[in-house]
Scaffold this motif. Structure first.
Motif, PDB file in Angstrom:
ATOM      1  N   TYR A 163       0.831  -1.208   0.000  1.00  0.00           N
ATOM      2  CA  TYR A 163       0.000   0.000   0.000  1.00  0.00           C
ATOM      3  C   TYR A 163       0.868   1.261   0.000  1.00  0.00           C
ATOM      4  O   TYR A 163       0.587   2.224  -0.715  1.00  0.00           O
ATOM      5  CB  TYR A 163      -0.906   0.025   1.234  1.00  0.00           C
ATOM      6  N   GLU A 164       1.902   1.241   0.827  1.00  0.00           N
ATOM      7  CA  GLU A 164       2.776   2.415   0.912  1.00  0.00           C
ATOM      8  C   GLU A 164       3.427   2.705  -0.435  1.00  0.00           C
ATOM      9  O   GLU A 164       3.501   3.865  -0.877  1.00  0.00           O
ATOM     10  CB  GLU A 164       3.852   2.184   1.977  1.00  0.00           C
ATOM     11  N   ALA A 165       3.881   1.658  -1.109  1.00  0.00           N
ATOM     12  CA  ALA A 165       4.526   1.847  -2.412  1.00  0.00           C
ATOM     13  C   ALA A 165       3.521   2.326  -3.458  1.00  0.00           C
ATOM     14  O   ALA A 165       3.844   3.186  -4.292  1.00  0.00           O
ATOM     15  CB  ALA A 165       5.185   0.544  -2.860  1.00  0.00           C
ATOM     16  N   ILE A 166       2.297   1.789  -3.439  1.00  0.00           N
ATOM     17  CA  ILE A 166       1.273   2.230  -4.387  1.00  0.00           C
ATOM     18  C   ILE A 166       0.937   3.699  -4.133  1.00  0.00           C
ATOM     19  O   ILE A 166       0.787   4.489  -5.082  1.00  0.00           O
ATOM     20  CB  ILE A 166       0.017   1.345  -4.276  1.00  0.00           C
ATOM     21  N   GLU A 167       0.810   4.057  -2.864  1.00  0.00           N
ATOM     22  CA  GLU A 167       0.540   5.456  -2.525  1.00  0.00           C
ATOM     23  C   GLU A 167       1.655   6.359  -3.026  1.00  0.00           C
ATOM     24  O   GLU A 167       1.398   7.452  -3.577  1.00  0.00           O
ATOM     25  CB  GLU A 167       0.386   5.594  -1.009  1.00  0.00           C
ATOM     26  N   ASP A 168       2.898   5.929  -2.872  1.00  0.00           N
ATOM     27  CA  ASP A 168       4.039   6.749  -3.289  1.00  0.00           C
ATOM     28  C   ASP A 168       4.035   7.030  -4.788  1.00  0.00           C
ATOM     29  O   ASP A 168       4.419   8.123  -5.219  1.00  0.00           O
ATOM     30  CB  ASP A 168       5.357   6.066  -2.897  1.00  0.00           C
ATOM     31  N   VAL A 169       3.623   6.060  -5.592  1.00  0.00           N
ATOM     32  CA  VAL A 169       3.636   6.270  -7.047  1.00  0.00           C
ATOM     33  C   VAL A 169       2.353   6.918  -7.546  1.00  0.00           C
ATOM     34  O   VAL A 169       2.263   7.304  -8.713  1.00  0.00           O
ATOM     35  CB  VAL A 169       3.892   4.955  -7.814  1.00  0.00           C
ATOM     36  N   GLY A 170       1.334   7.032  -6.672  1.00  0.00           N
ATOM     37  CA  GLY A 170       0.132   7.767  -7.034  1.00  0.00           C
ATOM     38  C   GLY A 170      -0.916   6.988  -7.796  1.00  0.00           C
ATOM     39  O   GLY A 170      -1.831   7.591  -8.378  1.00  0.00           O
ATOM     40  N   PHE A 171      -0.842   5.653  -7.788  1.00  0.00           N
ATOM     41  CA  PHE A 171      -1.863   4.855  -8.447  1.00  0.00           C
ATOM     42  C   PHE A 171      -3.109   4.735  -7.570  1.00  0.00           C
ATOM     43  O   PHE A 171      -3.009   4.648  -6.339  1.00  0.00           O
ATOM     44  CB  PHE A 171      -1.358   3.443  -8.740  1.00  0.00           C
ATOM     45  N   ALA A 172      -4.277   4.709  -8.203  1.00  0.00           N
ATOM     46  CA  ALA A 172      -5.504   4.312  -7.521  1.00  0.00           C
ATOM     47  C   ALA A 172      -5.608   2.790  -7.538  1.00  0.00           C
ATOM     48  O   ALA A 172      -5.070   2.126  -8.427  1.00  0.00           O
ATOM     49  CB  ALA A 172      -6.717   4.943  -8.188  1.00  0.00           C
ATOM     50  N   VAL A 173      -6.320   2.245  -6.551  1.00  0.00           N
ATOM     51  CA  VAL A 173      -6.540   0.805  -6.441  1.00  0.00           C
ATOM     52  C   VAL A 173      -8.015   0.519  -6.711  1.00  0.00           C
ATOM     53  O   VAL A 173      -8.896   1.037  -6.018  1.00  0.00           O
ATOM     54  CB  VAL A 173      -6.161   0.278  -5.040  1.00  0.00           C
ATOM     55  N   PHE A 174      -8.272  -0.306  -7.713  1.00  0.00           N
ATOM     56  CA  PHE A 174      -9.628  -0.695  -8.077  1.00  0.00           C
ATOM     57  C   PHE A 174      -9.880  -2.104  -7.539  1.00  0.00           C
ATOM     58  O   PHE A 174      -9.128  -3.028  -7.843  1.00  0.00           O
ATOM     59  CB  PHE A 174      -9.798  -0.657  -9.600  1.00  0.00           C
ATOM     60  N   LEU A 175     -10.929  -2.248  -6.749  1.00  0.00           N
ATOM     61  CA  LEU A 175     -11.214  -3.513  -6.077  1.00  0.00           C
ATOM     62  C   LEU A 175     -12.271  -4.313  -6.826  1.00  0.00           C
ATOM     63  O   LEU A 175     -13.105  -3.752  -7.540  1.00  0.00           O
ATOM     64  CB  LEU A 175     -11.704  -3.260  -4.654  1.00  0.00           C
ATOM     65  N   HIS A 176     -12.225  -5.644  -6.622  1.00  0.00           N
ATOM     66  CA  HIS A 176     -13.243  -6.515  -7.197  1.00  0.00           C
ATOM     67  C   HIS A 176     -13.304  -7.798  -6.391  1.00  0.00           C
ATOM     68  O   HIS A 176     -12.267  -8.347  -6.006  1.00  0.00           O
ATOM     69  CB  HIS A 176     -12.925  -6.857  -8.655  1.00  0.00           C
ATOM     70  N   PRO A 177     -14.525  -8.316  -6.101  1.00  0.00           N
ATOM     71  CA  PRO A 177     -14.629  -9.600  -5.398  1.00  0.00           C
ATOM     72  C   PRO A 177     -14.101 -10.753  -6.251  1.00  0.00           C
ATOM     73  O   PRO A 177     -14.180 -10.724  -7.482  1.00  0.00           O
ATOM     74  CB  PRO A 177     -16.142  -9.763  -5.169  1.00  0.00           C
ATOM     75  N   ILE A 178     -13.570 -11.758  -5.576  1.00  0.00           N
ATOM     76  CA  ILE A 178     -13.162 -12.998  -6.237  1.00  0.00           C
ATOM     77  C   ILE A 178     -14.036 -14.151  -5.762  1.00  0.00           C
ATOM     78  O   ILE A 178     -14.611 -14.889  -6.546  1.00  0.00           O
ATOM     79  CB  ILE A 178     -11.684 -13.328  -5.957  1.00  0.00           C
ATOM     80  N   ARG A 179     -14.128 -14.339  -4.459  1.00  0.00           N
ATOM     81  CA  ARG A 179     -14.995 -15.372  -3.905  1.00  0.00           C
ATOM     82  C   ARG A 179     -15.791 -14.749  -2.765  1.00  0.00           C
ATOM     83  O   ARG A 179     -15.433 -13.691  -2.256  1.00  0.00           O
ATOM     84  CB  ARG A 179     -14.192 -16.589  -3.423  1.00  0.00           C
ATOM     85  N   VAL A 180     -16.862 -15.402  -2.397  1.00  0.00           N
ATOM     86  CA  VAL A 180     -17.781 -14.808  -1.439  1.00  0.00           C
ATOM     87  C   VAL A 180     -17.915 -15.691  -0.211  1.00  0.00           C
ATOM     88  O   VAL A 180     -17.567 -16.877  -0.224  1.00  0.00           O
ATOM     89  CB  VAL A 180     -19.179 -14.598  -2.072  1.00  0.00           C
ATOM     90  N   MET A 181     -18.427 -15.112   0.862  1.00  0.00           N
ATOM     91  CA  MET A 181     -18.677 -15.863   2.086  1.00  0.00           C
ATOM     92  C   MET A 181     -19.813 -16.857   1.880  1.00  0.00           C
ATOM     93  O   MET A 181     -20.779 -16.571   1.174  1.00  0.00           O
ATOM     94  CB  MET A 181     -19.049 -14.894   3.219  1.00  0.00           C
TER      95      MET A 181
END
Length: 330
Positions: A163-181
């Motif tokens: 997370y720290e490295a992603i924040e440093d380079v300025g990328f956004a993080v796009f989330l998506h489910p893979i498996r569910v409860m």
């Protein structure tokens, strides 16, 4: 109604090289891919088989579909099963193949495609190495990530260096489910997708809030799929819990103050739900998505936004194009 260069930030892509490697290596790890000559590939994920139609991997077929939809740009993203099911070195190879295919798509059609890179988050050291490899490469405009990494929630401290490295380079993080409860309970009536996926999203968002990720990384942006899943409609309950439950009081700020730390796609399949989302978080936090090209996708995403009578023309323009351009630095 049409905005200049509408951008679809939720558009799934299976590169041929990724599918071939899953076919070669996946069976021993519980994931299969069958691609017989003259037939479409089929991915096997446990008891679920997913035929992969041509538009997922054939860029020309994809472009023809985009033109029919009035979509100018796809932010390409992998989807199930992603890469976390694989041992570390295989997850790294799968991530590299996907990311290289995104860069190739951008090179071939620089005005039509961008890539949301995969990282082997199940091996954070390798994820950091892959992030370092792709930063600054043409066509890579963000990071794609599951709503959990194997059995790890997104609040697990082992993920913090990434997370720290992603924040440093300025990328956004796009989330998506893979498996569910409780997938067995949800298998009937396709509830794994109808209910399971939106629930996975609110679980992930809650871990990011209560697990301190959003406070520790104040410049890290997460985009939630499926119009935020259940989060926009449970935020009052979650915030009330913060007020009355000792398990939640470690959080300095009420949960509803974190809503604008997220961005949200438009895949609500309801104009009323989309308009409620915009009223809750602001039009500057909503980006157009379609879930291309699953049967659960929004087939005419530009028209869907355009027909939302409760939105102003300025808000529609932000949602269709402006916000995504800012997030993806396009």
């Amino acid at each position: 109604m049409r905005s200049p260069a509408p951008i679809d930030i939720h558009a799934h892509f299976y590169p041929e090289a990724y599918l071939r490697l899953v076919a070669e290596e996946g069976d021993r790890h519980g994931i299969g891919c069958v691609w017989n000559e003259g037939e479409l590939p089929v991915i096997d994920i446990g008891a679920v088989s997913m035929p992969i139609e041509r538009r997922y991997y054939d860029l020309q077929a994809r472009l023809e579909s985009m033109d029919r939809q009035g979509v100018s740009v796809h932010a390409l993203s992998l989807t199930q099963p992603m890469v976390y099911w694989a041992p570390a070195t295989l997850a790294k190879r799968l991530s590299e193949l996907f990311n290289d295919a995104c860069m190739d798509a951008y090179k071939a059609y620089p005005t039509r495609f961008a890539g949301l890179a995969m990282l082997p988050m199940n091996a954070p050291d390798l994820a950091l190495a892959e992030l370092d490899r792709i930063v600054g490469r043409p066509g890579i405009c963000g990071i794609y990530m599951g709503t959990r990494i194997g059995d790890l929630e997104l609040s697990d401290p082992s993920l913090f260096p990434v997370y720290e490295a992603i924040e440093d380079v300025g990328f956004a993080v796009f989330l998506h489910p893979i498996r569910v409860m409780e997938p067995q309970r949800l298998r009937k009536f396709y509830l794994t997708n109808l209910i399971g996926n939106p629930t996975e999203t609110v679980v992930a968002a809650s871990h990011l809030m209560f697990g301190g990720v959003l406070d520790r990384f104040p410049d890290l942006t997460f985009c939630l799929p499926h119009a935020g899943g259940s989060l926009p409609y449970l935020i009052g309950r979650i915030t009330h819990g913060w007020k009355v439950r000792p398990e939640c009081r470690h959080l300095d700020n009420p949960p509803d103050t974190y809503l604008r730390r997220f961005h949200y796609d438009t895949i609500s399949h309801s104009h009323a739900a989309l308009e409620h989302l915009v009223s809750l978080v602001g039009a500057d936090r909503v980006v157009m998505g379609s879930d291309f090209c699953f049967d659960m996708s929004c087939r005419r995403p530009v028209e869907f936004v355009g027909r939302s009578a409760g939105l102003t023309e300025a808000e529609k323009s932000l949602i269709l194009s402006g916000n995504a351009r800012r997030l993806l630095a396009m």
